[in-house]
Design a protein around this motif. Structure first.
Motif, PDB file in Angstrom:
ATOM      1  N   GLN A  11      27.716  67.897  70.559  1.00 36.05           N
ATOM      2  CA  GLN A  11      28.760  67.123  71.221  1.00 36.05           C
ATOM      3  C   GLN A  11      28.216  65.781  71.684  1.00 36.05           C
ATOM      4  O   GLN A  11      27.027  65.639  71.944  1.00 36.05           O
ATOM      5  CB  GLN A  11      29.283  67.889  72.436  1.00 36.05           C
ATOM      6  N   VAL A  13      29.597  62.110  74.099  1.00 37.64           N
ATOM      7  CA  VAL A  13      30.626  61.526  74.968  1.00 37.64           C
ATOM      8  C   VAL A  13      30.807  60.074  74.561  1.00 37.64           C
ATOM      9  O   VAL A  13      29.843  59.309  74.523  1.00 37.64           O
ATOM     10  CB  VAL A  13      30.209  61.612  76.451  1.00 37.64           C
ATOM     11  N   LYS A  16      33.084  55.219  78.352  1.00 41.35           N
ATOM     12  CA  LYS A  16      34.372  54.978  78.998  1.00 41.35           C
ATOM     13  C   LYS A  16      34.998  53.657  78.577  1.00 41.35           C
ATOM     14  O   LYS A  16      36.202  53.588  78.338  1.00 41.35           O
ATOM     15  CB  LYS A  16      34.225  55.027  80.517  1.00 41.35           C
ATOM     16  N   ARG A  19      36.649  54.220  75.283  1.00 35.99           N
ATOM     17  CA  ARG A  19      37.854  55.058  75.438  1.00 35.99           C
ATOM     18  C   ARG A  19      38.995  54.240  76.041  1.00 35.99           C
ATOM     19  O   ARG A  19      40.140  54.337  75.594  1.00 35.99           O
ATOM     20  CB  ARG A  19      37.559  56.269  76.318  1.00 35.99           C
ATOM     21  N   ASP A  20      38.678  53.430  77.032  1.00 41.58           N
ATOM     22  CA  ASP A  20      39.710  52.615  77.681  1.00 41.58           C
ATOM     23  C   ASP A  20      40.275  51.566  76.732  1.00 41.58           C
ATOM     24  O   ASP A  20      41.488  51.383  76.650  1.00 41.58           O
ATOM     25  CB  ASP A  20      39.158  51.927  78.927  1.00 41.58           C
ATOM     26  N   LEU A  24      42.117  56.037  74.377  1.00 40.98           N
ATOM     27  CA  LEU A  24      41.866  57.416  73.947  1.00 40.98           C
ATOM     28  C   LEU A  24      41.994  58.336  75.151  1.00 40.98           C
ATOM     29  O   LEU A  24      41.399  58.098  76.192  1.00 40.98           O
ATOM     30  CB  LEU A  24      40.464  57.539  73.345  1.00 40.98           C
ATOM     31  N   LYS A  25      42.782  59.374  75.009  1.00 37.80           N
ATOM     32  CA  LYS A  25      43.041  60.319  76.102  1.00 37.80           C
ATOM     33  C   LYS A  25      42.503  61.706  75.749  1.00 37.80           C
ATOM     34  O   LYS A  25      42.314  62.045  74.585  1.00 37.80           O
ATOM     35  CB  LYS A  25      44.546  60.419  76.377  1.00 37.80           C
ATOM     36  N   GLN A  26      42.310  62.513  76.782  1.00 37.98           N
ATOM     37  CA  GLN A  26      41.841  63.885  76.604  1.00 37.98           C
ATOM     38  C   GLN A  26      42.757  64.635  75.647  1.00 37.98           C
ATOM     39  O   GLN A  26      43.975  64.519  75.714  1.00 37.98           O
ATOM     40  CB  GLN A  26      41.819  64.592  77.947  1.00 37.98           C
ATOM     41  N   GLY A  27      42.169  65.379  74.737  1.00 38.45           N
ATOM     42  CA  GLY A  27      42.942  66.181  73.791  1.00 38.45           C
ATOM     43  C   GLY A  27      43.260  65.465  72.489  1.00 38.45           C
ATOM     44  O   GLY A  27      43.754  66.091  71.552  1.00 38.45           O
ATOM     45  N   LEU A  28      42.986  64.166  72.415  1.00 34.79           N
ATOM     46  CA  LEU A  28      43.245  63.420  71.193  1.00 34.79           C
ATOM     47  C   LEU A  28      42.352  63.947  70.077  1.00 34.79           C
ATOM     48  O   LEU A  28      41.174  64.222  70.291  1.00 34.79           O
ATOM     49  CB  LEU A  28      42.950  61.926  71.407  1.00 34.79           C
ATOM     50  N   GLU A  29      42.908  64.106  68.889  1.00 41.74           N
ATOM     51  CA  GLU A  29      42.120  64.544  67.747  1.00 41.74           C
ATOM     52  C   GLU A  29      41.570  63.322  67.030  1.00 41.74           C
ATOM     53  O   GLU A  29      42.237  62.294  66.919  1.00 41.74           O
ATOM     54  CB  GLU A  29      42.980  65.363  66.788  1.00 41.74           C
TER      55      GLU A  29
END
Length: 80
Positions: A11, A13, A16, A19-20, A24-29
């Motif tokens: 995994q 990460v 941030k 992602r911002d 990109l949000k939690q759960g996005l594939e």
């Protein structure tokens, strides 16, 4: 450029700020591809119509184009 560390479970990460910028949000594939020895991640659009709305806001920021062009220039120099 950001550097991330791969965990023992494979995994990582995403930073941030990335992602911002891409909303990109939690759960996005994410679709994962290996292209020319590089790992490419691409969000999978969950909308019924996979069109430009899926990428809305992905190029936020005043320097998005300049950063992309600089990255491209560096890749061209590296490939020579």
């Amino acid at each position: 450029m950001e550097v991330v560390r791969l965990s023992s479970k494979g995994q990582l990460v995403l930073p941030k700020n990335i992602r911002d910028r891409l909303s990109l949000k939690q759960g996005l594939e994410l679709k994962v591809e290996l292209i020319g020895g590089k790992i490419v991640l691409e969000p999978v659009c969950q909308e019924a119509r996979a069109d430009w709305r899926c990428w809305r806001g992905s190029l936020r920021g005043e320097r998005a184009l300049e950063e992309h062009l600089e990255e491209h220039r560096q890749e061209v120099v590296h490939d020579d």
